[in-house]
Structure formats: C-alpha cells, structure tokens
Design an enzyme around this catalytic site. Structure first.
Site, PDB file in Angstrom:
ATOM      1  N   GLU A  60       0.842  -1.192   0.000  1.00  0.00           N
ATOM      2  CA  GLU A  60       0.000   0.000   0.000  1.00  0.00           C
ATOM      3  C   GLU A  60       0.880   1.245   0.000  1.00  0.00           C
ATOM      4  O   GLU A  60       1.865   1.325   0.727  1.00  0.00           O
ATOM      5  CB  GLU A  60      -0.923   0.013   1.222  1.00  0.00           C
ATOM      6  CG  GLU A  60      -1.789   1.248   1.351  1.00  0.00           C
ATOM      7  CD  GLU A  60      -2.606   1.553   0.099  1.00  0.00           C
ATOM      8  OE1 GLU A  60      -2.519   2.704  -0.383  1.00  0.00           O
ATOM      9  OE2 GLU A  60      -3.298   0.647  -0.402  1.00  0.00           O
TER      10      GLU A  60
ATOM     11  N   GLY B  67      -7.280   0.424   3.188  1.00  0.00           N
ATOM     12  CA  GLY B  67      -8.698   0.575   2.900  1.00  0.00           C
ATOM     13  C   GLY B  67      -8.971   1.223   1.559  1.00  0.00           C
ATOM     14  O   GLY B  67     -10.104   1.188   1.071  1.00  0.00           O
TER      15      GLY B  67
ATOM     16  N   ILE C 179      -9.422   3.894  -1.694  1.00  0.00           N
ATOM     17  CA  ILE C 179     -10.311   5.024  -1.948  1.00  0.00           C
ATOM     18  C   ILE C 179     -11.674   4.811  -1.302  1.00  0.00           C
ATOM     19  O   ILE C 179     -12.241   5.714  -0.690  1.00  0.00           O
ATOM     20  CB  ILE C 179     -10.478   5.243  -3.468  1.00  0.00           C
ATOM     21  CG1 ILE C 179      -9.158   5.736  -4.077  1.00  0.00           C
ATOM     22  CG2 ILE C 179     -11.598   6.241  -3.750  1.00  0.00           C
ATOM     23  CD1 ILE C 179      -8.692   7.074  -3.552  1.00  0.00           C
TER      24      ILE C 179
ATOM     25  N   SER D 215     -23.946  12.736 -13.822  1.00  0.00           N
ATOM     26  CA  SER D 215     -25.007  12.333 -12.890  1.00  0.00           C
ATOM     27  C   SER D 215     -24.988  10.840 -12.606  1.00  0.00           C
ATOM     28  O   SER D 215     -26.016  10.222 -12.357  1.00  0.00           O
ATOM     29  CB  SER D 215     -26.382  12.725 -13.445  1.00  0.00           C
ATOM     30  OG  SER D 215     -26.753  11.891 -14.534  1.00  0.00           O
TER      31      SER D 215
ATOM     32  N   VAL E  15     -14.414   7.294 -13.615  1.00  0.00           N
ATOM     33  CA  VAL E  15     -13.091   6.997 -13.079  1.00  0.00           C
ATOM     34  C   VAL E  15     -12.307   6.179 -14.096  1.00  0.00           C
ATOM     35  O   VAL E  15     -12.864   5.617 -15.032  1.00  0.00           O
ATOM     36  CB  VAL E  15     -13.185   6.228 -11.744  1.00  0.00           C
ATOM     37  CG1 VAL E  15     -13.841   7.080 -10.671  1.00  0.00           C
ATOM     38  CG2 VAL E  15     -13.933   4.912 -11.917  1.00  0.00           C
TER      39      VAL E  15
ATOM     40  N   ALA F 245     -17.129  -1.512  -5.137  1.00  0.00           N
ATOM     41  CA  ALA F 245     -16.357  -2.158  -4.082  1.00  0.00           C
ATOM     42  C   ALA F 245     -16.759  -3.611  -3.888  1.00  0.00           C
ATOM     43  O   ALA F 245     -15.907  -4.500  -3.724  1.00  0.00           O
ATOM     44  CB  ALA F 245     -16.511  -1.386  -2.773  1.00  0.00           C
TER      45      ALA F 245
ATOM     46  N   HIS G 208     -44.880  -7.841   8.217  1.00  0.00           N
ATOM     47  CA  HIS G 208     -45.716  -6.630   8.181  1.00  0.00           C
ATOM     48  C   HIS G 208     -45.623  -5.930   9.533  1.00  0.00           C
ATOM     49  O   HIS G 208     -45.654  -6.581  10.571  1.00  0.00           O
ATOM     50  CB  HIS G 208     -47.163  -7.013   7.907  1.00  0.00           C
ATOM     51  CG  HIS G 208     -48.117  -5.855   7.980  1.00  0.00           C
ATOM     52  ND1 HIS G 208     -48.241  -4.942   6.961  1.00  0.00           N
ATOM     53  CD2 HIS G 208     -48.969  -5.459   8.961  1.00  0.00           C
ATOM     54  CE1 HIS G 208     -49.147  -4.028   7.298  1.00  0.00           C
ATOM     55  NE2 HIS G 208     -49.601  -4.320   8.517  1.00  0.00           N
TER      56      HIS G 208
END
Length: 482
Positions: free
Chosen positions: A35, A40, A42, A197, A288, A335, A461
């Site tokens: 890393e 963890g 982004i 969007s 991305v 993810a 319910h």
C-alpha cells in the site's frame, strides 16, 4: 530471502485487495499486501464510506427541517456546521482504516509500505511512495515493511481507480473539484455545478442541496443516472427537482471560465445553444479510470484495454502468475464487485472446489442520494432489446403502510420477469432505504427463484419489504394492496 518471499502478494489495500489478502491467509498462503497511501483504499478513505457519513448528516438535517410534519417542534431552522460534518465523516474513515490494520495483523498478513512495480514475473520492487499519507489520522501503521525487492508465486494487482478528467476542464483542487475536494470543503459554497449524474455526481448533488447549496447537474445522456431503468430514473429526477436541484440532460460543459473565487460553466445543449452558469465551485464527476500506470505492465507484456487490465473470469491476466481484480480490471467499478472478484481469484488459485466466474448481471448497484436508487439485472429497455418476452410489475411506496408511517411515501419498486419461465431478470427501486432492500432480489436471482416462489415467500408486516412481494404480484395481475 525468507522475509521477502511470499506465496501471494497483493498490490493495493482497497476493498478488493484487503479482502483477498484475508481470504488468502485463511487458505494458508503466506501473504503480503503493498500500500502506498492508506489502508482501505479510496472506498474506505475517500469514497463509499465517508460519503455515506456525509449523506447521513444531510438526512438528519432534512428530517430536522421537516420536524413539523412529524408533530415535532424545533425552535428555528436547523443548520449545518460544515467543519463538524466533515470531521465526523473523516472520523468514520479513520476508525475503519484502523480496523483494516487490525485485520492485517490478526490474519498475519505483512503490510509493505510504498509503491510497487512489476520487475519480472513473480517479482516486484517497492520504492518510496510518491503519494504521502493524506491525513495524520491515517498514519503509516507501525511495524510494516518498506522499500525492497519481494517475490511471490502469485501477484494480484488491485490498484483501483481515480477520477477521470476531461481535457480543458481538469480539476485544480480549488475551483474545479473531484470527490476528494468535495468530501471536505473548507467552507460551504453557495452554488455548485455538478458535471455528471452517475452515482458519485448525484450523491454529491444531493448532499450539497441538503446543505442549502444551489445545485445544477449537467448530464450528457438523455437521463440522470444513465445506467438505471428509465422509469426509475424519471421518478428520481422528479423527486430531486422537487428538492430544488436543477437538472440539465443531453447537455455538456463545453468549457469553464475561472474567476478569483468562482467559475462560469458554458453548458451546451443538444440544440447547440450555450447557457452560461455561474457558480462558486464545479464538481467533475465524469467517471473513473484504472490505475495502471507505473506498474511495469508494458515491460511484462500485460494486455490492457480501455485503461484497464484484461482478465478472464478468474482474474488471470495473459502473464502466468499475474492477476488483477477490482476497478483496475474493468467495470462495473464497485467495491462489492472487487471483493467478490478477489475471493474468486484466490480460491481458484488455491484449487477450492466449485469456484466459478462471477455473474456480472447479478451485481447490485446502489446510489445513496435522496431518494435512494438501487437495481440489479436487466432494465426493461435492455430486456426488450435482447428480445425477452417479459412481465413487469410495479408497486408504489404511496400504498405501503410502513412508508406512510415513516413519512417516506414517494418511491417505486419495479420487477421484471421472463414471461415463459417466471425467472426474475431485473429489479429496480427508488425511495427510502431501497439500498438495503435490493439484496433480497439479488439473493432471489442468485438462487434462480421464480415468481411462484417469491409469491409464496412471507414478508413481515409492516415493512418496506412488503412492496417487493407486491411488485411481484403486480407483474402477474395479483396485487393485493393497490
């Protein structure tokens, strides 16, 4: 070499990377994870998790400012302290960041800190990270390894993705933001243009609108959230516009003029007209792209396509012993897809019986705006395009007792079935908590459930989940509560 040689090395500690590392350790592999910035990835630090913390603050604010409709009285209008809202979000990420470090230690996974480069099959070199740890609350874990050469029989690339930039409208960190800057504003802008969007763009648009910001969303496609079912998208758009968002579809930001502390977006519509929209800030949310640069892929002859590493159904690249999972291996860039893809990859390596490629048509998608949107499988339009003979069921939140009691009676659940077989081939939802409901349909699809089995399933319910069954019943002309 005992300290630098492993069975499995994973490059990247996002959801795909760290989950794969844990599964590898469970399967008895000597495992390391590399890393360069923060455990963890982004998702945990700058995406999935902190945005949900921001949106939760927005949700509480919306409820507080509509307290009267619940028979409650609050003195004056509830307002947000942007610094405290951001601090809470960052604190949530920090807590989970520490949780990943704990999981690595618990599973005896070595953490190698730095930037990895493939030098030859089965070998990587790790150099000093060029991306320093972003925040002091995410420090470099103690006791990790660092620069050097490491070998492994199996190397898995899980380097994720980063925001895509459009030429001429590149983010500058001040006036034109990516989700990094949008996640932690120093001050709340009074006006905002959101370019794109998809899930990222519409979630930030929703958050900032709840904070009182004047928001304009610009989308090049004919509908907001273009991947969603058209009927669900139209419903969501109507609700978003009721909240005061301005939405322009079939439009694009042609260029952006920067002022001292503002921007002017030149928005070109489909008829060629240009509207100038002035705002304090612009968020670029146009997708991305995979992080494939600087890994040494070219030298090893690793095949890439459209900015992603090409893999088979088990994460294998064209180079023996080298694998890729998650965003860097292509869409859908989610993810939960990365996590499942990683487990498939490592279990195939280990020879676990019964491992099979992921069925991408059964991966759910969720957008946590207000109202929420969730879906799985084929849209109605796609099913028809594929020549499927279908039955479609719909059920409105306005007819559900729990939704009415919650004050959340604006929503829709839509189900799509193959008319000949009764197979559930698509489910689409918009409304309160649908991101929690969608998994019921995902399980049903994974078990190849038919409409008859769903009709004979008892839903409790009063719950929102009852609408799922009513939508199924509606598809077959048997709806009860509408």
């Amino acid at each position: 070499m005992s300290g630098t040689s492993y069975d499995v090395i994973i490059i990247g500690s996002g959801p795909g990377g760290y989950v794969t590392a844990i599964r590898a350790a469970q399967l008895g592999f000597k495992t390391a994870i590399v890393e360069r910035e923060h455990l963890g990835g982004i998702c945990l630090n700058w995406g999935c998790i902190p945005t949900k913390a921001l949106l939760r603050s927005a949700e509480i604010l919306d409820h507080a400012n509509h307290a009267k409709s619940y028979g409650l009285k609050l003195e004056g209008k509830m307002t947000a302290d942007v610094k405290d809202v951001v601090a809470r979000s960052r604190g949530v990420s920090a807590r989970l960041n520490g949780g990943v470090a704990f999981l690595m230690k618990k599973n005896k996974i070595d953490v190698i800190w730095g930037e990895a480069k493939l030098t030859k099959p089965g070998e990587i070199s790790v150099g000093k990270s060029t991306k320093p740890v972003v925040e002091p609350q995410n420090p470099v874990p103690k006791g990790v390894k660092g620069e050097g050469t490491y070998t492994a029989k199996h190397i898995i690339v899980a380097t994720g993705a980063r925001p895509r930039a459009l030429p001429g409208i590149e983010p500058d960190g001040k006036l034109i933001w990516t989700y990094f800057e949008a996640m932690k504003p120093d001050v709340m802008p009074k006006s905002l243009v959101v370019m794109g969007s998809g899930a990222i763009g519409i979630e930030f648009a929703s958050f900032y609108r709840s904070m009182g910001v004047e928001v304009t969303v610009v989308e090049v496609m004919p509908q907001v959230m273009p991947v969603e079912d058209a009927e669900i998208s139209a419903f969501a758009r109507k609700q978003l516009e009721k909240r005061g968002l301005k939405i322009l579809t079939e439009a694009k930001v042609a260029k952006v003029e920067k002022g001292a502390n503002s921007v002017t977006a030149h928005v070109e519509t489909k008829d060629g007209k240009v509207e100038k929209i002035a705002a304090d800030r612009l968020i670029s949310a146009v997708g991305v792209q995979g992080n494939i640069e600087g890994l040494g892929l070219e030298a090893l002859g690793v095949k890439t396509e459209r900015g992603c590493i090409v893999i088979d159904g088990y994460g294998r690249t064209n180079v023996p012993g080298l694998y890729a999972i998650g965003d860097v291996a292509g869409p859908p860039m989610l993810a939960h897809k990365a996590e499942h893809e990683g487990v498939i990859c490592i279990e195939k390596i280990a020879g676990v019986p019964g491992v099979h490629p992921m069925e991408k048509g059964r991966i759910p998608g969720c957008t946590y705006c207000n109202p929420q949107v969730a879906s799985v499988g084929l849209t109605e339009a796609k099913a028809k395009e594929l020549g499927r003979d279908i039955r479609v069921g719909r059920y409105s939140f306005a007819a559900n007792g729990k939704a009415i009691a919650l004050g959340e009676d604006q929503g829709l659940i839509k189900t799509i079935f193959d008319k000949k077989t009764g197979e559930l081939i698509g489910a689409h939802m918009v409304g309160a908590e649908v991101t929690e409901l969608i998994q019921g349909f995902v399980v049903a699809m994974n078990l190849e459930t038919t409409e008859e089995e769903l009709m004979h399933t008892i839903f409790p319910h009063p719950t929102l989940s009852e609408m799922m069954k009513e939508s199924v019943l509606d598809a077959y002309g048997r709806v009860l509560n509408a």
